[in-house]
Enzyme design. Structure first.
Site, PDB file in Angstrom:
ATOM      1  N   TRP A 191     -17.261  15.557 -21.791  1.00  0.00           N
ATOM      2  CA  TRP A 191     -18.250  14.474 -21.900  1.00  0.00           C
ATOM      3  C   TRP A 191     -19.633  15.028 -22.210  1.00  0.00           C
ATOM      4  CZ3 TRP A 191     -18.043   9.376 -22.555  1.00  0.00           C
ATOM      5  CH2 TRP A 191     -16.789   8.769 -22.408  1.00  0.00           C
ATOM      6  N   TRP A 230     -10.728  27.144 -24.497  1.00  0.00           N
ATOM      7  CA  TRP A 230     -11.729  26.148 -24.083  1.00  0.00           C
ATOM      8  C   TRP A 230     -11.514  25.756 -22.625  1.00  0.00           C
ATOM      9  CZ3 TRP A 230     -16.290  24.256 -25.502  1.00  0.00           C
ATOM     10  CH2 TRP A 230     -16.725  24.475 -26.805  1.00  0.00           C
ATOM     11  N   TRP A 236     -22.912   9.232 -19.732  1.00  0.00           N
ATOM     12  CA  TRP A 236     -21.625   9.925 -19.871  1.00  0.00           C
ATOM     13  C   TRP A 236     -20.840   9.958 -18.563  1.00  0.00           C
ATOM     14  CZ3 TRP A 236     -21.148  14.090 -16.656  1.00  0.00           C
ATOM     15  CH2 TRP A 236     -22.307  14.707 -16.219  1.00  0.00           C
ATOM     16  N   TRP A 291     -30.952   6.046 -20.443  1.00  0.00           N
ATOM     17  CA  TRP A 291     -29.638   5.399 -20.512  1.00  0.00           C
ATOM     18  C   TRP A 291     -29.778   3.893 -20.331  1.00  0.00           C
ATOM     19  CZ3 TRP A 291     -26.278   8.540 -22.461  1.00  0.00           C
ATOM     20  CH2 TRP A 291     -26.315   9.895 -22.161  1.00  0.00           C
ATOM     21  N   ASN A 313      -7.225  14.164 -28.624  1.00  0.00           N
ATOM     22  CA  ASN A 313      -8.535  14.807 -28.518  1.00  0.00           C
ATOM     23  C   ASN A 313      -9.539  14.289 -29.543  1.00  0.00           C
ATOM     24  OD1 ASN A 313     -10.387  16.943 -27.545  1.00  0.00           O
ATOM     25  ND2 ASN A 313     -10.107  17.716 -29.616  1.00  0.00           N
ATOM     26  N   GLU A 340      -7.876  26.823 -28.150  1.00  0.00           N
ATOM     27  CA  GLU A 340      -8.079  25.612 -27.333  1.00  0.00           C
ATOM     28  C   GLU A 340      -7.784  25.902 -25.861  1.00  0.00           C
ATOM     29  OE1 GLU A 340      -9.596  22.920 -28.541  1.00  0.00           O
ATOM     30  OE2 GLU A 340      -9.645  24.146 -30.347  1.00  0.00           O
TER      31      GLU A 340
HETATM   32  P1  FAD Z   1      -3.724  21.002 -27.283  1.00  0.00           P
HETATM   33  O1  FAD Z   1      -4.542  20.772 -28.502  1.00  0.00           O
HETATM   34  O2  FAD Z   1      -2.294  21.298 -27.466  1.00  0.00           O
HETATM   35  O3  FAD Z   1      -4.443  22.175 -26.488  1.00  0.00           O
HETATM   36  C1  FAD Z   1      -3.753  23.033 -25.571  1.00  0.00           C
HETATM   37  C2  FAD Z   1      -4.446  23.035 -24.223  1.00  0.00           C
HETATM   38  O4  FAD Z   1      -5.769  23.551 -24.341  1.00  0.00           O
HETATM   39  C3  FAD Z   1      -4.626  21.652 -23.616  1.00  0.00           C
HETATM   40  O5  FAD Z   1      -3.453  21.247 -22.963  1.00  0.00           O
HETATM   41  C4  FAD Z   1      -5.803  21.860 -22.682  1.00  0.00           C
HETATM   42  O6  FAD Z   1      -5.397  22.441 -21.466  1.00  0.00           O
HETATM   43  C5  FAD Z   1      -6.638  22.878 -23.437  1.00  0.00           C
HETATM   44  N1  FAD Z   1      -7.680  22.199 -24.214  1.00  0.00           N
HETATM   45  C6  FAD Z   1      -7.572  21.674 -25.457  1.00  0.00           C
HETATM   46  N2  FAD Z   1      -8.756  21.181 -25.864  1.00  0.00           N
HETATM   47  C7  FAD Z   1      -9.628  21.392 -24.853  1.00  0.00           C
HETATM   48  C8  FAD Z   1     -11.021  21.113 -24.670  1.00  0.00           C
HETATM   49  N3  FAD Z   1     -11.759  20.525 -25.609  1.00  0.00           N
HETATM   50  N4  FAD Z   1     -11.596  21.447 -23.488  1.00  0.00           N
HETATM   51  C9  FAD Z   1     -10.872  22.062 -22.523  1.00  0.00           C
HETATM   52  N5  FAD Z   1      -9.569  22.362 -22.651  1.00  0.00           N
HETATM   53  C10 FAD Z   1      -8.941  22.032 -23.791  1.00  0.00           C
HETATM   54  N6  FAD Z   1      -8.688  17.877 -21.236  1.00  0.00           N
HETATM   55  C11 FAD Z   1      -8.069  17.866 -20.043  1.00  0.00           C
HETATM   56  O7  FAD Z   1      -7.126  18.639 -19.832  1.00  0.00           O
HETATM   57  N7  FAD Z   1      -8.458  17.012 -19.044  1.00  0.00           N
HETATM   58  C12 FAD Z   1      -9.486  16.140 -19.211  1.00  0.00           C
HETATM   59  O8  FAD Z   1      -9.822  15.389 -18.279  1.00  0.00           O
HETATM   60  C13 FAD Z   1     -10.142  16.114 -20.481  1.00  0.00           C
HETATM   61  N8  FAD Z   1     -11.150  15.229 -20.713  1.00  0.00           N
HETATM   62  C14 FAD Z   1     -11.773  15.244 -21.946  1.00  0.00           C
HETATM   63  C15 FAD Z   1     -12.844  14.358 -22.167  1.00  0.00           C
HETATM   64  C16 FAD Z   1     -13.498  14.339 -23.384  1.00  0.00           C
HETATM   65  C17 FAD Z   1     -14.654  13.375 -23.603  1.00  0.00           C
HETATM   66  C18 FAD Z   1     -13.086  15.211 -24.417  1.00  0.00           C
HETATM   67  C19 FAD Z   1     -13.772  15.193 -25.746  1.00  0.00           C
HETATM   68  C20 FAD Z   1     -12.044  16.105 -24.203  1.00  0.00           C
HETATM   69  C21 FAD Z   1     -11.380  16.141 -22.972  1.00  0.00           C
HETATM   70  N9  FAD Z   1     -10.308  17.031 -22.721  1.00  0.00           N
HETATM   71  C22 FAD Z   1      -9.705  17.025 -21.490  1.00  0.00           C
HETATM   72  C23 FAD Z   1      -9.933  18.054 -23.711  1.00  0.00           C
HETATM   73  C24 FAD Z   1      -8.806  17.681 -24.682  1.00  0.00           C
HETATM   74  O9  FAD Z   1      -9.039  16.422 -25.240  1.00  0.00           O
HETATM   75  C25 FAD Z   1      -7.419  17.694 -24.043  1.00  0.00           C
HETATM   76  O10 FAD Z   1      -7.235  18.884 -23.312  1.00  0.00           O
HETATM   77  C26 FAD Z   1      -6.316  17.604 -25.096  1.00  0.00           C
HETATM   78  O11 FAD Z   1      -6.473  16.440 -25.866  1.00  0.00           O
HETATM   79  C27 FAD Z   1      -4.965  17.627 -24.428  1.00  0.00           C
HETATM   80  O12 FAD Z   1      -3.938  17.489 -25.369  1.00  0.00           O
HETATM   81  P2  FAD Z   1      -2.959  18.703 -25.682  1.00  0.00           P
HETATM   82  O13 FAD Z   1      -2.426  19.262 -24.412  1.00  0.00           O
HETATM   83  O14 FAD Z   1      -1.972  18.222 -26.681  1.00  0.00           O
HETATM   84  O15 FAD Z   1      -3.962  19.750 -26.338  1.00  0.00           O
END
Ligand code: FAD
Length: 473
Positions: free
Chosen positions: A379, A275, A356, A303, A338, A272
């Protein structure tokens, strides 16, 4: 002559290459933060920024090198401060968003032209966007091969320790942080944020340790259940650079060696973090994806425009409990799980056919972890218009998603209290509950809780027809 260390998305002292390089010069250090309205943030992020700057200023003050705060366009403020302080050099860690890149390029030229040395560093990524290329050359468009090539570069450079001492520059005037009004006052809506979060480098490190000690072993199985504390919640800390991905990687790697049972959880977690690297890679190579569909055919997507439906979604009043719970978690805590981000985003884009970009803007206004690259890519992933996105025809069903990932409705009950007394059978579809069941739970549909604002089955057909229209065109 001091070296200015310009802090941006790197609000920490440890593993901060720009700061470490400035210390290594042996010159005096002038730590700087600029509040620039051109890169201004939403309310929740501003709340976080205040806490983060406060913490950074505290750590710098303990080392007798006060943080200088200035406000205005960085293009004016930085050269003016360099002249005022007779700085010999300006060091910063690189940012990858299009506006920041343009700003930094122009600033570098202007500063160098006036005889000031400028050095930039990688403080925010495991690998910078230009360092990873496909076998045939060019940037990656698909996550899995990107991730393989990123992971193959491990181990990454060991994180740098925080400098113990700093040689401070003379005193220069600074703005007063509290006068920047980054925290809401009238009304003070930040109670939920204060209850949920502790900004700052120390708290980021503590959160990482807690996650690695207590949660990472179960991460792969627990990460999809929004009622559970199953993920790291490091996203705002990473966004503001209170912790670096190198620190995260090194600590996670050490945890997986110390506790082999945690190894698969660690791998899944680091994927992640991968990602995050991928979205920054994408936004660097395709800056137009901030505002435009990465897949050009989606620019023609039909849209819908409906302010009333958009408002219902924002306020968590769609009549679909898992969507509403997510939107209210976002409003009250500045965060959304997430899994629920995907469900709520899919609902806006596919059930309501709303662009979006409207959703991305709302998230940027309300998330404490709002991050241009992660958010816009997230998005577009949901919308089906992004690189390596979910296929558009995969439309989340908000009822079955709720039943699968919040089976006993714990998450819904937490954020949609008016449904708290509804039984598990109906909590994901209250409109199917018999009148007596609703009455016993104190619910009057359409009054205490909304009826569904669209019919999902019909909305799904409409979305598929809209997709077919751009595929033909
Ligand atoms: P964990 O699951 O613990 O993951 C660890 C780290 O990995 C996160 O802190 C983050 O830095 C990174 N990460 C995890 N998932 C993703 C992902 N899908 N894409 C990119 N990086 C990721 N994340 C943001 O940081 N900022 C946003 O503005 C953001 N907007 C989002 C919008 C949408 C529509 C979606 C579907 C996802 C978005 N995310 C965003 C990704 C993700 O939802 C969050 O990073 C995550 O929920 C943060 O929680 P965590 O730190 O406990 O994640």
């Amino acid at each position: 002559m001091p070296v200015i260390v310009w802090f941006r998305h790197d609000l920490r002292l440890a593993d901060n290459p720009a700061l470490a390089a400035a210390v290594a010069t042996g010159d005096e250090i002038l730590p700087l933060y600029i509040l620039d309205d051109a890169t201004s943030l939403g309310g929740a992020s501003n709340w976080w920024l205040h806490g983060s700057l406060d913490a950074l200023a505290g750590e710098l003050a303990r080392r007798a090198a006060p943080l200088v705060l200035r406000r205005g366009p960085a293009a004016d403020v930085l050269p003016a401060l360099a002249a005022e302080t007779k700085a010999s050099a300006v060091f910063w860690n690189r940012c990858y968003e299009p506006l920041s890149i343009a700003r930094d390029k122009a600033l570098k030229q202007a500063l160098v032209a006036s005889g000031i040395e400028v050095k930039s560093f990688n403080g925010g990524m495991l690998a910078e966007p230009w360092e990873l290329q496909t076998g045939s050359g060019g940037p990656y468009k698909v996550f899995t091969p990107f991730w393989r090539s990123l992971a193959a570069r491990a181990p990454f450079a060991a994180p740098l320790p925080a400098p113990k001492k700093l040689r401070a520059a003379a005193h220069f005037p600074s703005d007063d942080l509290s006068r920047w009004n980054l925290r809401p006052a009238k009304p003070d809506w930040a109670g939920g944020l204060r209850a949920a979060w502790r900004p700052g480098e120390k708290h980021a490190a503590a959160r990482l340790s807690f996650f690695l000690d207590e949660l990472v072993a179960g991460y792969a199985t627990m990460r999809d259940f929004p009622a559970m504390e199953g993920t790291s919640r490091l996203s705002p800390h990473l966004h503001f650079g209170e912790i670096s991905p190198r620190q995260v990687w090194a600590a996670a790697d050490a945890a997986s060696h110390a506790t082999p049972d945690a190894a698969s959880g660690v791998m899944s977690f680091l994927r992640e973090v991968g990602w995050r690297e991928f979205t920054h890679h994408l936004i660097y190579h395709w800056p137009e994806m901030v505002d435009h569909a990465w897949k050009p055919e989606f620019e023609e997507f039909p849209w819908a425009h409906d302010d009333a439906l958009l408002a219902a979604w924002r306020r968590g009043r769609t009549g679909y409990p898992i969507v509403d719970a997510g939107m209210r978690e976002l409003w009250s805590t500045g965060y959304m799980h997430n899994r629920v981000r995907m469900i709520a985003a899919s609902f806006l884009v596919k059930d309501l056919l709303i662009h979006w970009r409207r959703g991305a803007e709302w998230f940027e206004d309300t998330l404490v972890d709002a991050d241009l690259a992660n958010n816009r890519a997230g998005w577009q992933w949901v919308a089906g218009s992004g690189a390596d996105a979910a296929p558009y025809f995969r439309i989340f069903n908000p009822v079955t998603q709720g039943e699968k990932f919040d089976a006993d409705g714990q998450y819904i009950r937490r954020y949609v209290p008016e449904l708290a007394r509804l039984d598990n059978r109906h909590i994901h579809r209250p409109w199917e509950a018999p009148p007596a069941t609703l009455a016993a739970a104190g619910i009057e549909l359409g009054a205490t809780y909304p009826k569904p604002i669209v019919d999902h089955a019909r909305a799904r057909e409409r979305a598929l027809a809209a997709l077919a229209s751009i595929k033909k065109g």
